[in-house]
Design an enzyme around this catalytic site. Structure first.
Site, PDB file in Angstrom:
ATOM      1  N   LYS A   1       1.062  -1.106  -0.066  1.00 24.74           N
ATOM      2  CA  LYS A   1      -0.034   0.013   0.097  1.00 24.74           C
ATOM      3  C   LYS A   1       0.858   1.381  -0.005  1.00 24.74           C
ATOM      4  O   LYS A   1       0.742   2.238  -0.737  1.00 24.74           O
ATOM      5  CB  LYS A   1      -0.913   0.084   1.081  1.00 24.74           C
ATOM      6  CG  LYS A   1      -1.825   1.066   1.478  1.00 24.74           C
ATOM      7  CD  LYS A   1      -2.916   1.055   2.349  1.00 24.74           C
ATOM      8  CE  LYS A   1      -3.700  -0.075   2.931  1.00 24.74           C
ATOM      9  NZ  LYS A   1      -4.628  -0.344   1.919  1.00 24.74           N
TER      10      LYS A   1
ATOM     11  N   ARG B   1      -3.631   2.692   8.636  1.00 24.08           N
ATOM     12  CA  ARG B   1      -3.769   1.485   7.872  1.00 24.08           C
ATOM     13  C   ARG B   1      -2.585   0.588   7.879  1.00 24.08           C
ATOM     14  O   ARG B   1      -1.535   1.056   8.027  1.00 24.08           O
ATOM     15  CB  ARG B   1      -4.430   1.593   6.436  1.00 24.08           C
ATOM     16  CG  ARG B   1      -5.684   2.468   6.386  1.00 24.08           C
ATOM     17  CD  ARG B   1      -5.893   2.752   4.834  1.00 24.08           C
ATOM     18  NE  ARG B   1      -6.987   3.667   4.587  1.00 24.08           N
ATOM     19  CZ  ARG B   1      -8.212   3.177   4.226  1.00 24.08           C
ATOM     20  NH1 ARG B   1      -8.347   1.664   4.033  1.00 24.08           N
ATOM     21  NH2 ARG B   1      -9.317   3.898   4.042  1.00 24.08           N
TER      22      ARG B   1
ATOM     23  N   GLY C   1      -8.307  -7.570   4.631  1.00 29.31           N
ATOM     24  CA  GLY C   1      -9.033  -7.695   5.911  1.00 29.31           C
ATOM     25  C   GLY C   1      -8.443  -8.358   7.153  1.00 29.31           C
ATOM     26  O   GLY C   1      -9.075  -8.584   8.093  1.00 29.31           O
TER      27      GLY C   1
ATOM     28  N   MET D   1      -5.553  -7.349   8.712  1.00 27.44           N
ATOM     29  CA  MET D   1      -4.944  -6.384   9.760  1.00 27.44           C
ATOM     30  C   MET D   1      -6.031  -5.393  10.072  1.00 27.44           C
ATOM     31  O   MET D   1      -6.961  -5.361   9.543  1.00 27.44           O
ATOM     32  CB  MET D   1      -3.581  -6.055   9.710  1.00 27.44           C
ATOM     33  CG  MET D   1      -2.759  -7.592   9.526  1.00 27.44           C
ATOM     34  SD  MET D   1      -0.994  -6.907   8.985  1.00 27.44           S
ATOM     35  CE  MET D   1      -1.180  -6.749   7.360  1.00 27.44           C
TER      36      MET D   1
ATOM     37  N   ARG E   1      -3.295  -1.627  -6.279  1.00 33.44           N
ATOM     38  CA  ARG E   1      -2.631  -2.930  -6.009  1.00 33.44           C
ATOM     39  C   ARG E   1      -2.993  -3.740  -7.162  1.00 33.44           C
ATOM     40  O   ARG E   1      -4.158  -3.638  -7.791  1.00 33.44           O
ATOM     41  CB  ARG E   1      -2.772  -3.363  -4.390  1.00 33.44           C
ATOM     42  CG  ARG E   1      -3.995  -3.909  -4.281  1.00 33.44           C
ATOM     43  CD  ARG E   1      -4.533  -4.227  -3.007  1.00 33.44           C
ATOM     44  NE  ARG E   1      -5.746  -4.686  -2.937  1.00 33.44           N
ATOM     45  CZ  ARG E   1      -6.064  -4.790  -1.354  1.00 33.44           C
ATOM     46  NH1 ARG E   1      -5.682  -4.709  -0.620  1.00 33.44           N
ATOM     47  NH2 ARG E   1      -7.448  -5.021  -1.188  1.00 33.44           N
TER      48      ARG E   1
ATOM     49  N   HIS F   1     -16.076  -8.531   1.842  1.00 34.59           N
ATOM     50  CA  HIS F   1     -15.035  -9.193   2.299  1.00 34.59           C
ATOM     51  C   HIS F   1     -15.235 -10.933   1.962  1.00 34.59           C
ATOM     52  O   HIS F   1     -14.239 -11.424   1.512  1.00 34.59           O
ATOM     53  CB  HIS F   1     -15.042  -9.281   3.873  1.00 34.59           C
ATOM     54  CG  HIS F   1     -14.042 -10.213   4.744  1.00 34.59           C
ATOM     55  ND1 HIS F   1     -14.561 -11.586   5.049  1.00 34.59           N
ATOM     56  CD2 HIS F   1     -13.077 -10.210   5.104  1.00 34.59           C
ATOM     57  CE1 HIS F   1     -13.550 -12.214   5.650  1.00 34.59           C
ATOM     58  NE2 HIS F   1     -12.413 -11.214   5.581  1.00 34.59           N
TER      59      HIS F   1
ATOM     60  N   SER G   1      16.403 -40.623  -7.240  1.00 34.42           N
ATOM     61  CA  SER G   1      15.106 -39.915  -7.281  1.00 34.42           C
ATOM     62  C   SER G   1      14.817 -39.325  -5.595  1.00 34.42           C
ATOM     63  O   SER G   1      15.092 -40.462  -4.829  1.00 34.42           O
ATOM     64  CB  SER G   1      13.877 -40.638  -7.582  1.00 34.42           C
ATOM     65  OG  SER G   1      12.613 -40.040  -7.456  1.00 34.42           O
TER      66      SER G   1
ATOM     67  N   CYS H   1      10.283 -37.058  -6.084  1.00 35.61           N
ATOM     68  CA  CYS H   1       9.209 -37.732  -6.239  1.00 35.61           C
ATOM     69  C   CYS H   1       8.266 -37.517  -4.931  1.00 35.61           C
ATOM     70  O   CYS H   1       7.300 -38.235  -4.777  1.00 35.61           O
ATOM     71  CB  CYS H   1       9.170 -39.281  -6.635  1.00 35.61           C
ATOM     72  SG  CYS H   1      10.111 -40.425  -5.370  1.00 35.61           S
TER      73      CYS H   1
ATOM     74  N   TYR I   1      14.388 -33.513 -13.417  1.00 29.47           N
ATOM     75  CA  TYR I   1      12.621 -33.449 -13.244  1.00 29.47           C
ATOM     76  C   TYR I   1      12.258 -33.410 -11.926  1.00 29.47           C
ATOM     77  O   TYR I   1      12.813 -33.636 -10.813  1.00 29.47           O
ATOM     78  CB  TYR I   1      12.107 -34.906 -14.246  1.00 29.47           C
ATOM     79  CG  TYR I   1      12.250 -35.939 -13.324  1.00 29.47           C
ATOM     80  CD1 TYR I   1      11.587 -36.554 -12.308  1.00 29.47           C
ATOM     81  CD2 TYR I   1      13.635 -36.681 -13.514  1.00 29.47           C
ATOM     82  CE1 TYR I   1      11.844 -37.496 -11.765  1.00 29.47           C
ATOM     83  CE2 TYR I   1      13.969 -38.151 -12.754  1.00 29.47           C
ATOM     84  CZ  TYR I   1      12.674 -38.535 -11.792  1.00 29.47           C
ATOM     85  OH  TYR I   1      13.071 -39.737 -11.207  1.00 29.47           O
TER      86      TYR I   1
END
Length: 906
Positions: free
Chosen positions: A35, A105, A114, A116, A361, A477, A786, A853, A873
């Site tokens: 913010k 804020r 919502g 905080m 934002r 909300h 793996s 894996c 992988y």
């Protein structure tokens, strides 16, 4: 000179913005929070931003690191910044005649809507409210603002229940026969304020604070405190936001949307956050303050005329009610989207016809919208394909991989509300977040039904399959949080009458009680009775486009963990490039083969075991034929039997008797054998490769089944299979050497018998710390590793994954763990073991194939680590394959960017 050096060395905790300039910019998000950084950026762009200042996240870190105390210089810096705001605003803080009021804020670097606390209208007291009334020429507005401040400050800072104040207000409206807040006059609000102040005195035995400086520091402390409230901690765990980040605090001059019919407040998105459509989308309220829009207290109105007509609303849109301001807003939001090159979520206020921007934002959006926005922005030339890939949160794709309501299904509609978050869900009605959490933990599917939700409901919303509210709009909300969670949501279903204490929901003459089953369609805003037929998702369009771009960017392959034909087919549908883990023991539990497995376990000698194994062989071979066929020439990694033998036996006397009767096996022998096999800690006992060494005939049968299946595929003319035979729980090179000889011997025998030549590889799971540090000696006999990160985490920490739920939450709450190490890899400890194994394995065998894996193969943060250490992988559950594909692409792009950055510095 000395003073100059001291000033330069002193850390700065306050950054000002407003008046067309700012001390910070959008790149300072880590320090100023999202913010604060964006308020600074909008100020520098010359947009109409009320002046203010940001207290940095480092001040929050200091606050928690020093017994909730502030940095020594903070009060002086705040004083200087507040003086600048007074100059820009032309008002003075605490001045009875010309009072400056401010909002206070939160503003973390990651959006936490919502979670905080916020305080508005700060600086009002019994004197300044009179000054505000005279300046505005509107006594009603001034006391409306004062009552809002007392209620908000008392709740956020003084810890009083906001319901107490709502009951007081409801009593006043009932006595006056009013239905909405805007009917109350100035005198009415004065009476409400008097009752509010009396309630504070009664509850706390002290008056409501009148000194503006006391109010300001109370609010700053409350915002810092809210970083550690329960809902914020839960939200951080859910979204993997580190506690160490802290929150910034933004103090900003108030502008007022509740100053009559030419004033308003609203929330707007530059594109539709549910669908991604490129059209201005949002809601506003005339004569209101910001919390009125998101809290669902009043039903908001559409921003555009087209949206109003589509929704069938009678109240004028902003485009119609305030056409000049709407035109200005449209120009500003278009400029912001082009500047940030992403969909923006904007908060604004109109004070007597003048537009002010309070926040921008990157907007929260559904996965469907995220895909469309990313692809559209790339098509529009605002971003590249690689940037589009980086714009979609991998975990959010989970929203697209689940069923939606079949268009042909019968729909018994109970009520219709707003389509706040798409998707569909079926579950039992619950009326409280606590009940949703309790039943959800027990595995029940529930729909949370409320008049409206609040930040305190976050746990119940997470536990529910879907959310329904009677009040609130598309930016309430419930709507915003549901979209972020990927939960279907129907909001603003005004026909519903909810009696949560009675456990009833009524609509159109029908009554539904807690426990009744309903279905919600978040795309249409419909609430339906009972279970409704669902259909599988379509993975085409924007999804297919973005995944094509992702696949073009990523380096690592993505496989799936699968052992059934259904799982393998799903994996292929989701883009898996092979199977990274086939757990053969899962194939043994089918009803038609468990008897033979138990016969093998009960056998008195090797001959008896081989006789039983011969019965299992054709079943295993058939399984592998199916997998090789579905995978069509892709690699299939098959892990030989891993679990202890006692897990195949019944555990109670009742079960033993039942199995004995069903199979004809001797109950006494079953009992004795179960006792013999029982281990104190089977996770560290007679399992994995130890079974293959103790009973080599088991692994011989499995290797034979694999190679015979491969030969069948080869003979059929299909694409040649790529079997990868994996030995689990290897700790020593000698174990791997013994089992490599066994594997090769059986494979050669089968190929000689069948007259075929199959290319196969033999490897090891790395799931023990010793295996990691001695990876070189194992690699001498293994062609691939793996990493079984589930067991590697268990053995590294000495924590059982099955039992960790009892205490891990306490560890996370106390900051010992930032996140569950079984959900997201411990990159320091367990990660170091992987780094060592990679380095030593490749040193011993340069061409060794390396994969993972464990469950971490589907976790985006862990995938980034696997990319950094250079694995070939990753493998995960079939339904997480798209998530892994996107996360792997993002990891590649991040590594490339880091490399380019390092090169430019060099």
């Amino acid at each position: 000179m000395r003073r100059m050096v001291e000033t330069l060395a002193r850390k700065r905790f306050v950054y000002a913005f407003g008046g067309g300039r700012a001390d910070g910019d959008a790149s300072m998000k880590d320090l100023l929070g999202g913010k604060g950084a964006n308020l600074a950026e909008m100020s520098s762009l010359g947009l109409p931003v009320p002046p203010g200042f940001t207290i940095t996240t480092e001040a929050c870190t200091h606050f928690y690191g020093h017994g909730r105390s502030y940095p020594e210089s903070l009060r002086g810096e705040v004083g200087e910044a507040l003086s600048r705001v007074e100059t820009l605003a032309g008002k003075r803080f605490g001045d009875a005649a010309n009072p400056l009021l401010v909002s206070v804020r939160s503003g973390a670097r990651a959006s936490m809507p919502g979670m905080m606390d916020t305080v508005l209208n700060l600086g009002l007291n019994d004197e300044t409210v009179e000054g505000l009334a005279k300046l505005a020429g509107d006594r009603r507005f001034a006391f409306d603002s004062y009552r809002r401040f007392i209620q908000m400050y008392s709740n956020v800072v003084l810890g009083l229940d906001h319901h107490m104040f709502e009951e007081i207000l409801d009593d006043h409206k009932d006595a006056l026969s009013y239905t909405i807040d805007t009917q109350l006059s100035a005198e009415d609000w004065e009476a409400v304020v008097a009752d509010y102040r009396a309630a504070v005195q009664r509850e706390l035995s002290r008056p409501f604070p009148q000194a503006p400086q006391e109010q300001l520091w109370g609010a700053i402390g409350a915002v810092f405190d809210s970083w550690m409230n329960d809902r914020a901690k839960f939200y951080r765990r859910m979204h993997d936001i580190p506690e160490s980040w802290g929150t910034a605090v933004n103090v900003q001059s108030m502008v007022f949307g509740n100053m009559g019919e030419t004033s308003a407040t609203g929330v707007a998105f530059t594109r539709n956050p549910s669908t991604g459509e490129a059209a201005l989308y949002g809601e506003f309220l005339i004569n209101a303050q910001g919390e009125d829009v998101v809290a669902g207290i009043r039903t908001p109105q559409s921003i555009t005329r087209a949206a109003r007509e589509e929704m069938g609303e009678k109240a004028l849109s902003m485009e119609e009610a305030l056409p000049e301001v709407f035109g200005e807003l449209k120009g500003v939001v278009g400029r912001l989207e082009r500047h940030y090159r992403d969909m923006q979520d904007i908060e604004f206020t109109v004070e007597r016809g003048r537009l002010y921007m309070l926040q921008t934002r990157n907007g929260k959006r559904t996965a469907k919208a995220a895909l469309r926005v990313a692809v559209d922005l790339a098509d529009e030339g605002l971003i590249t394909h690689d940037e589009a890939v980086m714009r979609v949160e991998p975990a959010s794709l989970d929203q697209l991989l689940h069923p939606t309501i079949d268009p042909a299904a019968e729909r018994d509609v109970i009520s219709v509300g707003l389509p706040a978050s798409p998707g569909a869900a079926t579950g039992k009605i619950v009326f409280s977040a606590e009940e949703a959490e309790r039943l959800g933990a027990a595995g029940e599917a529930v729909i949370l039904v409320r008049d409206e939700t609040s930040p305190e409901d976050i746990r119940g919303m997470d536990a529910a399959r879907g959310i329904v509210t009677a009040r609130g709009g598309m930016t309430s909300h419930a709507a915003v949080v549901a979209r972020g969670m990927g939960r279907p949501c129907v909001s603003g279903a005004g026909e519903l009458q909810i009696y949560d204490k009675l456990g009833e929901m009524r609509c159109r003459g029908r009554v539904f009680r807690a426990g009744d089953v309903i279905t919600i369609d978040g795309a249409k805003g419909e609430i339906l009775s009972g279970v409704v037929k669902m259909i599988e998702p379509e993975l085409s369009g924007d999804f297919a486009t973005l995944m094509t771009w992702a696949d073009g960017a990523r380096r690592m392959q993505v496989r799936a963990n699968a052992e059934t034909a259904h799982e393998a087919a799903a994996a292929r549908q989701f883009g898996a490039e092979g199977i990274g883990l086939c757990r053969t023991e899962h194939m043994f539990f089918d009803d038609d083969r468990i008897a033979a497995v138990r016969e093998m376990i009960l056998a008195d000698d090797e001959l008896g075991r081989r006789t039983a194994l011969a019965k299992i062989l054709p079943m295993q071979r058939g399984d592998f034929v199916q997998l090789f066929t579905i995978m069509a020439g892709l690699p299939v990694t098959i892990r030989l039997l891993d679990i202890p033998l006692h897990e195949f036996l019944p555990h109670t006397e009742e079960d033993l008797d039942a199995v004995a009767k069903a199979t004809g096996l001797d109950a006494g022998k079953l009992m004795r054998r179960a006792k013999e096999l029982r281990e104190t800690n089977p996770m560290l006992g007679h399992r994995g490769c130890r079974l293959g060494i103790s009973y080599p005939e088991i692994y011989e049968m499995q290797v034979r089944a694999i190679i015979e299946a491969a030969c069948e595929i080869d003979a059929s003319g299909q694409r040649p299979p790529q079997p990868e035979i994996m030995h689990p729980l290897i700790a020593k090179g000698e174990e791997m050497a013994y089992l490599r000889v066994l594997t090769d011997r059986i494979a050669k025998q089968v190929m000689a018998e069948r007259g075929c030549a199959i290319e196969y590889t033999v490897g090891s799971m790395i799931e023990l710390p010793r295996a990691a540090v001695r990876a070189g000696e194992i690699a001498a006999h293994a062609e691939f590793f793996s990493f079984g990160t589930n067991d590697l985490t268990q053995t590294a920490y000495g924590i059982s994954r099955d039992d960790s739920g009892r205490f891990l939450a306490a560890y996370i709450d106390k900051g010992i763990f930032e996140r569950d190490p079984f959900a997201s890899l411990d990159q320091d400890g367990v990660g170091d073991l992987i780094r060592i194994a990679v380095e030593r394995g490749r040193a011993a065998r340069p061409g060794i194939k390396l994969g993972i894996c464990g469950e971490h193969g589907g976790d985006p943060a862990s995938i980034a680590f696997f990319e950094a250490v250079g694995l070939d992988y990753i493998s995960c559950s079939p339904y997480r394959v798209p998530i892994a594909r996107l996360a792997a692409a993002q990891a590649t792009l991040q590594q490339r960017a880091a490399g380019d950055g390092a090169a430019s510095l060099a």
